[in-house]
Design a protein around this motif. Structure first.
Motif, mmCIF file in Angstrom:
data_model
loop_
_atom_site.group_PDB
_atom_site.id
_atom_site.type_symbol
_atom_site.label_atom_id
_atom_site.label_comp_id
_atom_site.label_asym_id
_atom_site.label_seq_id
_atom_site.Cartn_x
_atom_site.Cartn_y
_atom_site.Cartn_z
ATOM 1 N N SER A 589 -106.911 -1.222 -13.355
ATOM 2 C CA SER A 589 -106.384 -0.067 -12.634
ATOM 3 C C SER A 589 -105.487 -0.500 -11.476
ATOM 4 N N LEU A 590 -105.898 -1.547 -10.761
ATOM 5 C CA LEU A 590 -105.029 -2.078 -9.707
ATOM 6 C C LEU A 590 -103.690 -2.503 -10.304
ATOM 7 N N LEU A 591 -103.740 -3.149 -11.451
ATOM 8 C CA LEU A 591 -102.517 -3.573 -12.132
ATOM 9 C C LEU A 591 -101.668 -2.363 -12.524
ATOM 10 N N GLN A 592 -102.295 -1.332 -13.065
ATOM 11 C CA GLN A 592 -101.566 -0.135 -13.495
ATOM 12 C C GLN A 592 -100.971 0.605 -12.297
ATOM 13 N N PHE A 593 -101.730 0.703 -11.211
ATOM 14 C CA PHE A 593 -101.222 1.360 -10.003
ATOM 15 C C PHE A 593 -99.992 0.623 -9.475
ATOM 16 N N ALA A 594 -100.073 -0.714 -9.444
ATOM 17 C CA ALA A 594 -98.944 -1.509 -8.949
ATOM 18 C C ALA A 594 -97.726 -1.335 -9.859
ATOM 19 N N ARG A 595 -97.966 -1.275 -11.160
ATOM 20 C CA ARG A 595 -96.855 -1.109 -12.103
ATOM 21 C C ARG A 595 -96.182 0.257 -11.897
ATOM 22 N N LEU A 603 -98.200 8.439 -8.422
ATOM 23 C CA LEU A 603 -99.463 8.522 -9.166
ATOM 24 C C LEU A 603 -100.113 9.855 -8.810
ATOM 25 N N THR A 604 -99.841 10.870 -9.603
ATOM 26 C CA THR A 604 -100.296 12.228 -9.324
ATOM 27 C C THR A 604 -101.719 12.445 -9.824
ATOM 28 N N PHE A 605 -102.268 13.573 -9.427
ATOM 29 C CA PHE A 605 -103.607 13.959 -9.861
ATOM 30 C C PHE A 605 -103.644 14.094 -11.378
#
Length: 772
Positions: A589-595, A603-605
């Motif tokens: 998830s950290l990787l996906q958020f950074a991407r 990154l919306t609800f």
């Protein structure tokens, strides 16, 4: 004048092209080559020594990652060096380079400039490849190589060019002095000029757990015109936040994942309760409280307590914690000119170590808390308790705060049938529990040392006292506390641990700031963030009273998102986000958020709901429960980032409401945890049949093991299922109780005489038949 410019001017001199080496111009050129930084000519420079180290320790050159320098392709202007002299014979050049490499004087000279044997070899391989593979070389090096091939120059004249190339592939060699200045951490008090501008009063409230030390500090906090409370956990920050507002003192809450203001229109209140990492060192207060000050020695988080201690701008700073921290705090504040007033407290209620171990879960009583140091033990013990017809509450570190509080309320409620608590050392701080007796299921606890290595060894005296002190608290139903162990072999070790004096704390943690890392990156622009951290820690200079905190978690995140294009400051913030690297979904998830961030896509609800596949169902087994805990951590990660990147993480309030719904689902799962354990066991998702780590014999439990962080820790040896007697396995699996086993033994003993007579008769018959 630059060498290429000099060569071009020389090329305009009247002389026929293709002529042989020109002795006079070449000697002049060699004189110019001798003026490279730090090189004054061939013979003198061999005896030169570098003072770049400045008397500091030699750097760990294994951290220097070489950059790639590509060979030069065909030049648009042609090969000027070949036009001035003649084309180079690559076979002759290779012989020259090999001779250069083998010269001891050159290797010694390289060492003077920071090129140890390893760096020298790597630099030479790169330098040779560059020379041999380039279509055309710069004029200066072409002429020198040509002169050496025709014995008009010495092979040592290559050194300035070699050094120039070495600094290209190892840029750290060029700026070692600057890097040492940036990473100089020797006078931390000077980092906080606002705090140094006032004469602070320091009061150290020292005492064991349940001695009232924090209570007295909080009373002063509540009576002040303004104040800040710095706690080690979100739960403690929440507790002081609620207590302060209940007392009529407006107080805000600040944690990494949450901001709550109580004044209208978001105006800041006079008081704030925060986790220690989030305290402001620029805001003036009348009173500051720093709780659990002994955590200043924590290998990973100690820097936050050091920062609060040295940097808070408060007229009075109240420290609460173990007496082991008094000497260190006094020494640290001596350098600021501040004196420490010590107020010592005694425990308010008595606590005693029992002379008998529990030995069997049949001996449990209301108010008992079994402390385990592994989830496997928690699951195993919970199941065995349920088989005995008892109900237990469960608390461990990865549970959400709301679930921990719900389980604590369940255990504390005198009208609830749940009278037993199974917990990890997560109960040591932040929870008010009505415990009569603490029972250590094991005395072995995995830990991470300052080198980032995982160790498996007995708990420390400080840890044992912190956990044991939860029994018989002043505000609980039990006014006297008791402590014992599950296994008889552990009891003597527990007494020994508790009777040892607590080791004094020797050093306080420090941590590089984002600004320092940015300055490092300015000097080493091609270096990865993880490698920057390694080099910073290696170059860092600290006084004996400090140490640089372990940054393995930071480096783990840095390597995880290294390939994603982010600015250095943004990358640094992502890497400081607190994640559990043992949770694959949280890491991904950290990787996906950074991407998403790198693509400039908010990154919306709605995006987050799709990502986690909401709605989520209640857990059907332990694996489902652990997956839900990971999703809760992902929500925490989103909220943490939402306060650093508001535009890219815009829906924090909606995510928080979703997290509360998830907390209820997890609470339901933990409430039915024994049912989940049964299902997991039946589907072979959980292995509780083997001997729990806490049940191994004492000598094995005292064995120490060390392994690198991230790898599996060395486990105490334990017999396999096949090696254990069937009766022992059935008892451990909860299929037999001790009483049932005794009944079976009685029946077996009564049957044995009859079986013995039958067997004896059969043997006699067989003997008679054989003789016939």
């Amino acid at each position: 004048m630059s060498l290429p410019r000099c060569a071009l001017l020389w090329a305009r001199l009247p002389a026929g092209r293709g002529a042989g080496p020109r002795a006079a111009p070449c000697s002049a050129l060699r004189a110019l080559v001798g003026s490279f930084p730090g090189v004054s000519g061939r013979v003198p420079c061999l005896a030169a020594s570098s003072s770049a180290s400045g008397g500091s320790k030699a750097p760990n050159t294994s951290l220097f990652v070489p950059l790639t320098v590509k060979p030069q392709g065909p030049s648009a202007d042609g090969d000027v060096g070949a036009e001035l002299t003649r084309p180079l014979d690559k076979s002759e050049v290779k012989k020259v380079l090999d001779k250069f490499y083998k010269r001891q004087e050159i290797q010694k000279l390289g060492a003077d400039y920071g090129l140890d044997a390893r760096l020298f070899h790597q630099a030479f391989i790169s330098f040779r490849n560059y020379i041999m593979q380039s279509h055309s070389l710069d004029v200066d090096i072409h002429i020198v190589l040509n002169d050496i091939c025709f014995s008009a120059a010495h092979v040592d004249d290559l050194f300035p060019f070699f050094l120039r190339h070495a600094k290209q592939i190892f840029p750290v060699l060029e700026c070692k002095d600057d890097l040492r200045k940036i990473s100089d951490l020797r006078i931390p008090p000077n980092w906080y000029p606002e705090a140094r501008a006032i004469q602070r009063k320091i009061i150290f409230h020292s005492g064991p757990t349940n001695s009232g030390k924090t209570y007295h500090a909080i009373q002063r906090y509540l009576s002040a015109a303004s104040g800040v409370y710095c706690g080690p956990l979100k739960l403690l920050a929440h507790e002081i936040f609620e207590k302060s507002n209940a007392a009529g003192v407006p107080c805000d809450l600040v944690t990494g994942e949450e901001r709550l203001t109580v004044e209208p229109e978001g105006k800041q209140a006079t008081h704030v309760s925060c986790t220690v990492e989030m305290c402001s060192v620029a805001t003036p207060y009348e009173v500051a409280v720093i709780d659990e000050i002994q955590m200043i020695r924590d290998p990973a988080r100690g820097w936050a307590w050091t920062r609060a201690l040295l940097g808070l701008c408060a007229e009075e700073v109240h420290l609460c914690g173990e007496s082991a921290a008094i000497d260190l705090v006094t020494e640290l504040l001596y350098t600021t000119g501040e004196e420490v007033e010590v107020q010592k407290y005694e425990r308010l209620t008595p606590i005693s170590v029992l002379d008998r171990a529990l030995e069997s879960l049949d001996n449990l009583q209301p108010g008992d808390c079994i402390v385990c140091f592994s989830k496997n033990d928690i699951y195993s013990v919970s199941r065995q308790i349920e088989i005995r017809g008892l109900e237990s509450a469960v608390i461990y570190g990865s549970l959400p705060p709301g679930t921990k509080l719900a389980q604590a309320r369940k255990f504390n409620d005198p009208n609830d049938p749940c009278k037993i608590l199974v917990a990890t050392d997560a109960i040591g701080m932040g929870l008010n529990l009505s415990i009569r007796r603490i029972i250590f299921y094991s005395l072995i606890k995995p830990s991470i040392n300052e080198k980032g290595e995982k160790e498996l060894e007995p708990i420390t005296t400080s840890q044992a006292l912190q956990i044991a002190g939860r029994a018989g608290r002043f505000s609980s139903h039990f006014k006297e506390g008791e402590v014992t162990t599950m296994h008889r072999d552990d009891l003597s070790l527990l007494k020994e641990i508790l009777n040892r004096p607590v080791d004094p704390i020797r050093a306080a943690g420090l941590h590089p700031t984002a600004e320092q890392i940015e300055m490092f990156a300015y000097h080493l622009p091609e270096t990865t963030l993880s490698n920057l951290i390694d080099i910073f820690v290696d170059f860092a200079q600290v006084d004996g009273q400090y140490f640089v905190c372990n940054m393995d978690d930071f480096k783990f995140s840095a390597e995880l998102i290294q390939h994603i294009p982010l600015s250095l400051r943004v990358r640094y913030v992502f890497c400081t986000a607190p994640i559990n690297k043992k949770q694959p979904f949280v890491c991904s998830s950290l990787l996906q958020f950074a991407r998403q961030y790198s693509r400039n896509e908010p990154l919306t609800f709605a995006w987050l709901r799709r990502y986690i596949k909401w709605p989520l169902l209640p857990p059907k087994n332990i694996k489902d429960l652990m997956d839900l805990e990971a999703v809760h951590d992902v929500f925490d990660l989103y909220l943490w980032l939402s306060y650093r990147f508001i535009d890219m993480f815009p829906d924090s309030s909606l995510v928080r409401s979703l997290q509360k719904e998830l907390d209820v689902i997890i609470q339901e799962g933990v409430h039915n945890i024994t049912k989940l354990i049964k299902i997991s066991e039946s589907h072979k998702l959980l292995n509780l049949g083997s001997l729990p780590s806490g049940a191994s014999k004492s000598p094995a439990r005292r064995t120490r093991g060390t392994k690198s962080a991230g790898s599996k820790a060395a486990e105490p040896p334990s017999p396999s299922d096949k090696e254990l007697p069937l009766a022992s396995r059935l008892v451990q699996q909860g299929l037999l109780t001790a009483d049932m086993l005794k009944q079976l033994q009685k029946e077996w003993l009564t049957q044995r005489p009859e079986q013995g007579r039958e067997k004896a008769g059969a043997r006699r018959k067989k003997k008679d038949s054989n003789s016939d």
